[in-house]
Enzyme design. Structure first.
Site, mmCIF file in Angstrom:
data_model
loop_
_atom_site.group_PDB
_atom_site.id
_atom_site.type_symbol
_atom_site.label_atom_id
_atom_site.label_comp_id
_atom_site.label_asym_id
_atom_site.label_seq_id
_atom_site.Cartn_x
_atom_site.Cartn_y
_atom_site.Cartn_z
ATOM 1 N N HIS A 126 -9.676 5.206 12.305
ATOM 2 C CA HIS A 126 -10.587 5.547 13.184
ATOM 3 C C HIS A 126 -12.081 5.377 12.501
ATOM 4 O O HIS A 126 -12.819 5.701 13.350
ATOM 5 C CB HIS A 126 -10.465 6.966 13.697
ATOM 6 C CG HIS A 126 -9.370 7.159 14.195
ATOM 7 N ND1 HIS A 126 -9.325 6.939 15.698
ATOM 8 C CD2 HIS A 126 -7.968 7.729 14.217
ATOM 9 C CE1 HIS A 126 -7.840 7.126 16.348
ATOM 10 N NE2 HIS A 126 -7.279 7.704 15.378
ATOM 11 N N GLU A 181 0.883 -1.276 -0.014
ATOM 12 C CA GLU A 181 -0.102 -0.010 0.077
ATOM 13 C C GLU A 181 0.839 1.492 -0.151
ATOM 14 O O GLU A 181 0.371 2.551 -0.280
ATOM 15 C CB GLU A 181 -1.031 0.110 1.162
ATOM 16 C CG GLU A 181 -2.182 -0.641 1.167
ATOM 17 C CD GLU A 181 -2.063 -2.318 1.043
ATOM 18 O OE1 GLU A 181 -2.469 -3.207 0.314
ATOM 19 O OE2 GLU A 181 -0.973 -2.726 1.850
ATOM 20 N N ASP A 183 -6.760 -4.648 -5.406
ATOM 21 C CA ASP A 183 -6.035 -5.160 -4.079
ATOM 22 C C ASP A 183 -6.680 -6.795 -3.716
ATOM 23 O O ASP A 183 -6.868 -7.110 -2.778
ATOM 24 C CB ASP A 183 -6.453 -4.446 -2.852
ATOM 25 C CG ASP A 183 -5.893 -4.939 -1.860
ATOM 26 O OD1 ASP A 183 -4.804 -5.152 -1.743
ATOM 27 O OD2 ASP A 183 -6.379 -4.606 -0.463
#
Length: 696
Positions: A628, A205, A328
């Site tokens: 988060h 990534e 991905d």
């Protein structure tokens, strides 16, 4: 930096407190006898668990049958042990003659008396807290390898450690990262073959070039390294395989500057008779092929299974699951070796259920494609042709329009290990779905922090925006029993959430799995009937094991919620620290009391300027989103959702974001990326979003 108190470990360790009986000399004798032949010989009885996947074939099928469908309901707790960690626990414990080695988050290794749970030693590789920002998917570790008296662990900061198995003292340490300006990590378990400890790295990534490396078990000296993608074509290629791979990449975008990706961060298997090591390779860097290789191409060896000679690292053959990966769709998921009767002929095969949603059966001698069928819904491709290539949906590669990829980048099956039972002929897969819509990021630039470019502030290089329109799919998670010969589902067990743990299957006709909602379950392996379950202290992502000592069979599971999905989401309010549980028929130790989440109220009362909300959103997406989550959507996973933080946390936002008061726990300082004005904007976005969710 020390995150672990040995005194605290002893105080919170075992239940019940039984006398420790294992001496250093006994440990030294047991682990000192482990070599390649011993790992192979264990296949005759499976009394020990000597390799990450039990055996070199990585079947996670144990021949132990003292625990079976008749008595599994009598399992009780033998002991539990606190790992004293509050992030993801993904380890499968290694067990050698009554000694257990298990890892916690931050790559900390715990050696235990496997029968009593009493600690023998704890080894902390002291990974710097600010290194946490260099990983995509939590500060996790999947376990150790043992060989010739030593324990090997790959630490999150890229160092491979050799530890004395009896004392816990370091023997040697080697740096596996060839360029420390780049964000390489290690989360996978090493494997040891013929005196070589083999490990890959994560980091695709962030813009790295993938490779796998073998080190001498005695000295740590590098024996060989094999790259998964080509480097700068103006330089000599390392070998013929890299020269071949370069022909499948478009050099116009200088793909080597972004590394190319292809990291080998998890799956390995080994066939001693063929002397072949099988590895799974990862996604491209950046993810978006339009930006990585504009003219297309297969982009070897991304999203592939590759067979190597483990003695030399030489390429033997490959099969590419997802040519030209742009979603991905890593192929780093569990690889299992088996011999199957297909079309009336016995075939030596390998099996894999990678992220792209297809179950593959491949000839492990030659790499010949045998079959591939979807084990979940897939929208990116409908089927595979006889040539072993996917029949794609053209819309899935759109450069201009958003597309809901099913499976998403979270995968139809991620790293959570599957298992294969030769008695039932079934593979047991932790299948899942996490909805995502992806769209090309028009503002992406390599290694550039750009507001609204997903996680670019911490170095991610994706080239995609996510959920610019709402997904239509709904999340799911289930245990799937799959027939690899007929390529069909036989039974399933439904769960309330994705991200359930890995599986274990046994000759007792059982399948064991931990769940995201905090249960440890045993099923009938033939028909899926639920036979036993027990609540544990957190959601489970790791895979269990089973082992025997002095004629008694035990089952062990390491518990601790986390990982890339678990950072943001959870399916239970039980939020206890990482813990190891061991069960035995007739045991009756008391289960530890679960700690419940205190995040119950949306944050309120923090002053902000509503004009700053839009700018705060852009900063949040590029720096905070994948840790988060969206503020207030839920109360968070292993990392708090800031919409459910207390007002004091938001008022102290500059201390957290700019001054680095949370660095030791993995919260990086953004002082080099953000300003006080940016922080004020973040607070406005978080509190403003929470306010919009408050009942009117």
């Amino acid at each position: 930096m020390l995150r672990y108190s040995l005194v605290g470990a002893v105080l919170m360790a075992a239940t019940p407190a039984l006398a420790q009986t294992i001496t250093e000399d006994e440990v030294r004798a047991a682990v000192g006898a482990i070599d390649t032949e011993a790992i192979i010989a264990n296949d005759a009885h499976d009394r020990n668990w000597l390799n990450y996947g039990l055996n070199y074939a990585e079947t996670r099928y144990s021949q132990l049958d003292a625990i079976d469908t008749e008595n599994v309901g009598e399992l009780g707790l033998q002991w539990s042990y606190s790992l004293n960690s509050d992030r993801g626990v993904q380890s499968t414990p290694i067990v050698v003659d009554g000694v257990m080695y298990v890892t916690a988050s931050w790559s900390i290794v715990h050696a235990l008396d496997a029968v009593t749970g009493e600690p023998l030693w704890v080894y902390d590789p002291e990974v710097p807290g600010d290194f946490g920002k260099r990983g995509c998917c939590d500060v996790v570790n999947r376990g150790v390898a043992v060989y010739d008296g030593k324990v090997y662990v790959g630490a999150f900061d890229g160092y491979l450690h050799a530890i004395d198995a009896a004392t816990g003292e370091r023997v040697w340490r080697v740096d596996t990262i060839e360029n420390r300006d780049m964000s390489y990590t290690i989360t996978g378990a090493p494997r040891v073959i013929n005196g070589k400890v083999i490990i890959g790295n994560g980091g695709a990534e962030f813009g790295v070039r993938g490779y796998i490396t073998a080190y001498d078990t005695e000295t740590g000296e590098e024996n060989w390294r094999w790259y998964t993608v080509p480097g700068d074509p103006s330089e000599p290629f390392e070998n013929e395989a890299m020269e071949m791979a370069a022909e499948t990449w478009d050099p116009s975008a200088s793909y080597w500057e972004a590394g190319g990706g292809g990291t080998v961060w998890d799956a390995m298997a080994y066939d001693p008779d063929l002397n072949l090591l099988y590895i799974g390779t990862g996604n491209g860097s950046p993810w978006n092929q339009h930006l990585r290789s504009p003219a297309g191409g297969d982009n070897l060896f991304l999203a592939s299974i590759v067979a190597l000679n483990p003695d030399t690292g030489e390429y033997v053959w490959h099969y590419q699951n997802t040519p030209g990966d742009t979603w991905d769709y890593t192929s780093t998921q569990h690889i299992i070796l088996a011999d199957l009767e297909i079309g009336g002929e016995m075939r030596q095969v390998l099996m894999q259920a990678p992220k792209n949603g297809f179950f593959y059966v491949i000839d492990r001698v030659t790499g010949e494609f045998i079959s591939a069928e979807p084990f979940v819904e897939t929208t990116w491709a409908t089927a595979y042709g006889e040539d072993g290539r996917p029949i794609e949906n053209p819309a899935a590669r759109s450069k201009d329009e958003p597309f809901e990829t099913v499976p998403s980048a979270y995968g139809a099956h991620n790293w959570h290990p599957m298992s294969y039972n030769p008695d039932t002929g079934l593979v047991y897969i932790p299948a899942q779905g996490v909805p995502l819509v992806q769209a090309t990021d028009p503002n992406w630039e390599l290694n550039s922090h750009r507001p609204m470019s997903t996680m670019s502030g911490v170095g991610w290089n994706l080239g995609y925006l996510f959920n610019v329109v709402a997904p239509e799919a709904t999340p799911f998670g289930h245990l799937l029993a799959w027939d690899p010969v007929e390529q069909r589902e036989v039974w399933r067990a439904e769960y309330v959430s994705p991200w359930n743990g890995g599986t274990l299957t046994t000759a007792g006709n059982l399948v064991f799995q931990g769940t995201a909602d905090g249960r440890f379950i045993a099923y009938n392996a033939t028909d899926g009937a639920l036979l036993w379950q027990v609540p544990v202290t957190s959601g489970v992502v790791a895979a269990p094991n089973t082992w025997e000592h002095e004629g008694e069979q035990y089952v062990t599971i390491a518990v601790g919620w986390g990982g890339v999905y678990g950072l943001m989401q959870r399916a239970t309010d039980r939020v206890g620290a990482g813990r190891v549980f061991t069960f035995r028929v007739g045991a009756d130790a008391q289960m530890p009391e679960a700690e419940m989440s205190m995040r119950t109220e949306l944050v309120s009362g923090v002053p902000y300027d509503p004009e700053h909300i839009s700018a705060g959103l852009a900063t949040y997406v590029s720096n905070c989103l994948f840790c988060h989550g969206v503020p207030g959507v839920n109360n968070g996973g292993a990392i708090p959702n800031l919409g459910y933080s207390d007002a004091g946390t938001l008022m102290d936002a500059e201390a957290w974001v700019l001054e680095g008061i949370g660095v030791d726990r993995g919260m990086p300082s953004f002082a080099d990326k953000l300003t006080a004005e940016d922080v004020a904007n973040l607070v406005a976005f978080i509190q403003g979003t929470a306010d919009s969710l408050q009942p009117q």
